[in-house]
Design a protein around this motif. Structure first.
Motif, PDB file in Angstrom:
ATOM      1  N   GLU A 112      48.380 -15.190  13.021  1.00 56.88           N
ATOM      2  CA  GLU A 112      48.697 -15.403  14.431  1.00 56.88           C
ATOM      3  C   GLU A 112      50.062 -16.073  14.550  1.00 56.88           C
ATOM      4  O   GLU A 112      50.542 -16.722  13.619  1.00 56.88           O
ATOM      5  CB  GLU A 112      47.644 -16.285  15.108  1.00 56.88           C
ATOM      6  N   THR A 113      50.670 -15.909  15.720  1.00 60.86           N
ATOM      7  CA  THR A 113      51.959 -16.548  15.980  1.00 60.86           C
ATOM      8  C   THR A 113      51.942 -17.186  17.352  1.00 60.86           C
ATOM      9  O   THR A 113      51.078 -16.906  18.185  1.00 60.86           O
ATOM     10  CB  THR A 113      53.121 -15.533  15.924  1.00 60.86           C
ATOM     11  N   ARG A 114      52.897 -18.064  17.596  1.00 63.33           N
ATOM     12  CA  ARG A 114      53.134 -18.635  18.909  1.00 63.33           C
ATOM     13  C   ARG A 114      54.590 -18.357  19.258  1.00 63.33           C
ATOM     14  O   ARG A 114      55.480 -18.513  18.414  1.00 63.33           O
ATOM     15  CB  ARG A 114      52.846 -20.136  18.931  1.00 63.33           C
ATOM     16  N   THR A 115      54.834 -17.962  20.493  1.00 63.23           N
ATOM     17  CA  THR A 115      56.152 -17.497  20.903  1.00 63.23           C
ATOM     18  C   THR A 115      56.633 -18.236  22.144  1.00 63.23           C
ATOM     19  O   THR A 115      55.848 -18.531  23.041  1.00 63.23           O
ATOM     20  CB  THR A 115      56.112 -15.988  21.204  1.00 63.23           C
ATOM     21  N   TYR A 116      57.918 -18.530  22.155  1.00 61.47           N
ATOM     22  CA  TYR A 116      58.526 -19.200  23.302  1.00 61.47           C
ATOM     23  C   TYR A 116      59.928 -18.635  23.511  1.00 61.47           C
ATOM     24  O   TYR A 116      60.680 -18.446  22.548  1.00 61.47           O
ATOM     25  CB  TYR A 116      58.607 -20.710  23.053  1.00 61.47           C
ATOM     26  N   GLN A 117      60.269 -18.362  24.771  1.00 57.03           N
ATOM     27  CA  GLN A 117      61.608 -17.888  25.099  1.00 57.03           C
ATOM     28  C   GLN A 117      62.399 -19.030  25.706  1.00 57.03           C
ATOM     29  O   GLN A 117      62.038 -19.560  26.757  1.00 57.03           O
ATOM     30  CB  GLN A 117      61.564 -16.709  26.075  1.00 57.03           C
ATOM     31  N   GLY A 118      63.477 -19.411  25.039  1.00 54.51           N
ATOM     32  CA  GLY A 118      64.262 -20.545  25.466  1.00 54.51           C
ATOM     33  C   GLY A 118      65.185 -20.237  26.620  1.00 54.51           C
ATOM     34  O   GLY A 118      65.445 -19.075  26.961  1.00 54.51           O
ATOM     35  N   ASP A 119      65.696 -21.299  27.214  1.00 57.69           N
ATOM     36  CA  ASP A 119      66.600 -21.146  28.349  1.00 57.69           C
ATOM     37  C   ASP A 119      67.894 -20.439  27.966  1.00 57.69           C
ATOM     38  O   ASP A 119      68.567 -19.869  28.815  1.00 57.69           O
ATOM     39  CB  ASP A 119      66.932 -22.522  28.934  1.00 57.69           C
ATOM     40  N   ASN A 120      68.250 -20.487  26.676  1.00 61.85           N
ATOM     41  CA  ASN A 120      69.486 -19.837  26.235  1.00 61.85           C
ATOM     42  C   ASN A 120      69.276 -18.361  25.900  1.00 61.85           C
ATOM     43  O   ASN A 120      70.192 -17.695  25.420  1.00 61.85           O
ATOM     44  CB  ASN A 120      70.063 -20.562  25.013  1.00 61.85           C
ATOM     45  N   GLY A 121      68.066 -17.850  26.139  1.00 63.63           N
ATOM     46  CA  GLY A 121      67.786 -16.445  25.884  1.00 63.63           C
ATOM     47  C   GLY A 121      67.206 -16.166  24.519  1.00 63.63           C
ATOM     48  O   GLY A 121      66.796 -15.040  24.237  1.00 63.63           O
ATOM     49  N   SER A 122      67.163 -17.167  23.638  1.00 64.51           N
ATOM     50  CA  SER A 122      66.604 -16.973  22.311  1.00 64.51           C
ATOM     51  C   SER A 122      65.076 -16.972  22.382  1.00 64.51           C
ATOM     52  O   SER A 122      64.480 -17.726  23.143  1.00 64.51           O
ATOM     53  CB  SER A 122      67.061 -18.074  21.352  1.00 64.51           C
ATOM     54  N   THR A 123      64.467 -16.113  21.588  1.00 63.19           N
ATOM     55  CA  THR A 123      63.017 -16.067  21.476  1.00 63.19           C
ATOM     56  C   THR A 123      62.618 -16.698  20.152  1.00 63.19           C
ATOM     57  O   THR A 123      63.119 -16.309  19.101  1.00 63.19           O
ATOM     58  CB  THR A 123      62.492 -14.621  21.533  1.00 63.19           C
ATOM     59  N   TYR A 124      61.723 -17.677  20.199  1.00 60.53           N
ATOM     60  CA  TYR A 124      61.272 -18.402  19.022  1.00 60.53           C
ATOM     61  C   TYR A 124      59.852 -17.961  18.680  1.00 60.53           C
ATOM     62  O   TYR A 124      58.983 -17.938  19.557  1.00 60.53           O
ATOM     63  CB  TYR A 124      61.305 -19.911  19.263  1.00 60.53           C
ATOM     64  N   ILE A 125      59.640 -17.631  17.427  1.00 57.55           N
ATOM     65  CA  ILE A 125      58.316 -17.215  16.971  1.00 57.55           C
ATOM     66  C   ILE A 125      57.931 -18.080  15.783  1.00 57.55           C
ATOM     67  O   ILE A 125      58.654 -18.146  14.795  1.00 57.55           O
ATOM     68  CB  ILE A 125      58.302 -15.736  16.554  1.00 57.55           C
ATOM     69  N   TRP A 126      56.773 -18.751  15.887  1.00 57.57           N
ATOM     70  CA  TRP A 126      56.291 -19.608  14.814  1.00 57.57           C
ATOM     71  C   TRP A 126      54.977 -19.052  14.287  1.00 57.57           C
ATOM     72  O   TRP A 126      54.092 -18.675  15.058  1.00 57.57           O
ATOM     73  CB  TRP A 126      56.096 -21.031  15.320  1.00 57.57           C
ATOM     74  N   LYS A 127      54.827 -19.017  12.971  1.00 59.55           N
ATOM     75  CA  LYS A 127      53.689 -18.368  12.327  1.00 59.55           C
ATOM     76  C   LYS A 127      52.621 -19.368  11.916  1.00 59.55           C
ATOM     77  O   LYS A 127      52.919 -20.438  11.401  1.00 59.55           O
ATOM     78  CB  LYS A 127      54.160 -17.581  11.104  1.00 59.55           C
ATOM     79  N   GLY A 128      51.374 -18.999  12.136  1.00 61.02           N
ATOM     80  CA  GLY A 128      50.255 -19.818  11.723  1.00 61.02           C
ATOM     81  C   GLY A 128      49.978 -19.693  10.239  1.00 61.02           C
ATOM     82  O   GLY A 128      50.428 -18.747   9.586  1.00 61.02           O
ATOM     83  N   ALA A 129      49.223 -20.640   9.697  1.00 61.85           N
ATOM     84  CA  ALA A 129      48.909 -20.616   8.270  1.00 61.85           C
ATOM     85  C   ALA A 129      47.536 -21.214   7.982  1.00 61.85           C
ATOM     86  O   ALA A 129      46.630 -20.536   7.536  1.00 61.85           O
ATOM     87  CB  ALA A 129      49.986 -21.352   7.471  1.00 61.85           C
ATOM     88  N   LEU A 130      47.367 -22.507   8.246  1.00 63.42           N
ATOM     89  CA  LEU A 130      46.169 -23.215   7.801  1.00 63.42           C
ATOM     90  C   LEU A 130      45.001 -23.120   8.769  1.00 63.42           C
ATOM     91  O   LEU A 130      43.844 -23.174   8.344  1.00 63.42           O
ATOM     92  CB  LEU A 130      46.515 -24.690   7.557  1.00 63.42           C
ATOM     93  N   GLY A 131      45.270 -23.038  10.061  1.00 69.40           N
ATOM     94  CA  GLY A 131      44.201 -22.938  11.044  1.00 69.40           C
ATOM     95  C   GLY A 131      43.286 -24.145  11.076  1.00 69.40           C
ATOM     96  O   GLY A 131      42.070 -24.015  11.221  1.00 69.40           O
TER      97      GLY A 131
END
Length: 311
Positions: A112-131
């Motif tokens: 699973e991932t979590r995603t956020y779109q920043g004010d500067n237009g960049s999209t950040y995606i962070w990946k899950g691991a341990l749960g």
């Protein structure tokens, strides 16, 4: 601010003003892989913890989080699309995305991932691991056990020097299931290291104990705050409490500790192991950055490895 759907769920349950992020961002800079990202043109930033094989595997990951990431002052997880989260993140995106990398890896399951779109237009995606925190990762408020496990996981991934060192993380998730660990991992990471516990959400603090004898006068390590040799305030906000055995309850196999008690409060705990070679010794033939030149045979004056000081 948008959320990318599918498996990208909202994280919830952190209240405004919790000190969870300041443990992860303070005294030292991180190594090259974990360093701040330079955000210029709109882009997509994907981050994950790495194992020795280049991907997260069970409890095996590189630590390297600097101390100021362990105070999340201003972070509110009422969702990645909340104004509170945006306000916290946009203050320092390069630091915040590193903190989110570790938070997501600790809290969210692999795949699973979590995603956020920043004010500067960049999209950040962070990946899950341990749960470790299924309720919180699925959008519900974090239970007390989940607060404690996330705090312990973040503390375990911090080291004094912000350097990358592979660690093996042992313990139980909030649902009571153990972190999967193959026997080969326990063999490879043969050096028992420390235990971590506390609660950063409630500002009760975060603590570490040593799960082996403390470092000797001729030994040093990047992981000094888990190995019980540091003095004074060098490991703040982590407080060292002595041996794990004196403060914690082991699981039936004596592989890890399930709970630790400090100041009358019992916390869910996580246990770490490292490679034996990640404890350095004066006289092993290599001048480590934790050692200094001199006339003696101690880490601060190691003529055997670092030679004599010329001036």
């Amino acid at each position: 601010m948008t959320m990318i759907p599918k498996s990208h769920r909202v994280l919830r349950g952190l209240g405004v003003g919790t000190p969870l992020v300041a443990l992860l961002l303070a005294n030292t800079a991180c190594g090259p892989v974990d360093g701040a990202l330079e955000l210029q043109e709109p882009t997509t930033q994907a981050q994950e913890l790495e194992s020795t094989n280049g991907e997260t595997l069970n409890g095996l990951a590189f630590n390297g989080l600097a101390f100021n990431g362990l105070a999340f002052n201003g972070l509110a997880f009422n969702g990645l699309n909340s104004l509170a989260f945006s306000s916290w993140f946009e203050q320092a995106p390069s630091q915040a995305t590193l903190v989110m990398k570790y938070i997501t890896a600790c809290a969210v399951p692999a795949g699973e991932t979590r995603t956020y779109q920043g004010d500067n237009g960049s999209t950040y995606i962070w990946k899950g691991a341990l749960g470790l925190t299924p309720n919180w990762a699925s959008g519900m408020p974090a239970t007390v056990t989940e607060q404690q496990l996330l705090s312990a996981c973040l503390a375990a991934h911090v080291n004094k020097y912000g350097r990358k060192v592979a660690i093996s993380l042992q313990g139980k998730k909030a649902d009571g299931q153990p972190i999967p660990t193959p026997p080969t991992e326990l063999q490879e990471f043969g050096q028992r290291e420390g235990c971590f516990f506390g609660n950063l959400f409630t500002q009760e603090g975060v603590f570490s104990g040593h799960d082996a004898r403390p470092l000797a006068w001729n030994e040093s390590s990047v992981r000094v705050c888990a190995l019980g040799q540091s003095k004074g305030k060098v490991c703040e906000p982590i407080t060292q409490v002595g041996s794990c055995a004196a403060n914690c309850t082991p699981d039936p196999t004596n592989t890890y500790y399930t709970h630790c008690t400090h100041n009358g409060i019992t916390y869910a705990a996580l246990t770490t192991r490292i490679h034996p070679q990640d404890i350095y010794r004066c006289g092993d033939g290599t001048c480590q950055f934790t050692e200094s030149c001199g006339l003696g045979i101690t880490t601060r004056s190691c003529a055997l490895d670092c030679g004599l000081c010329l001036f």
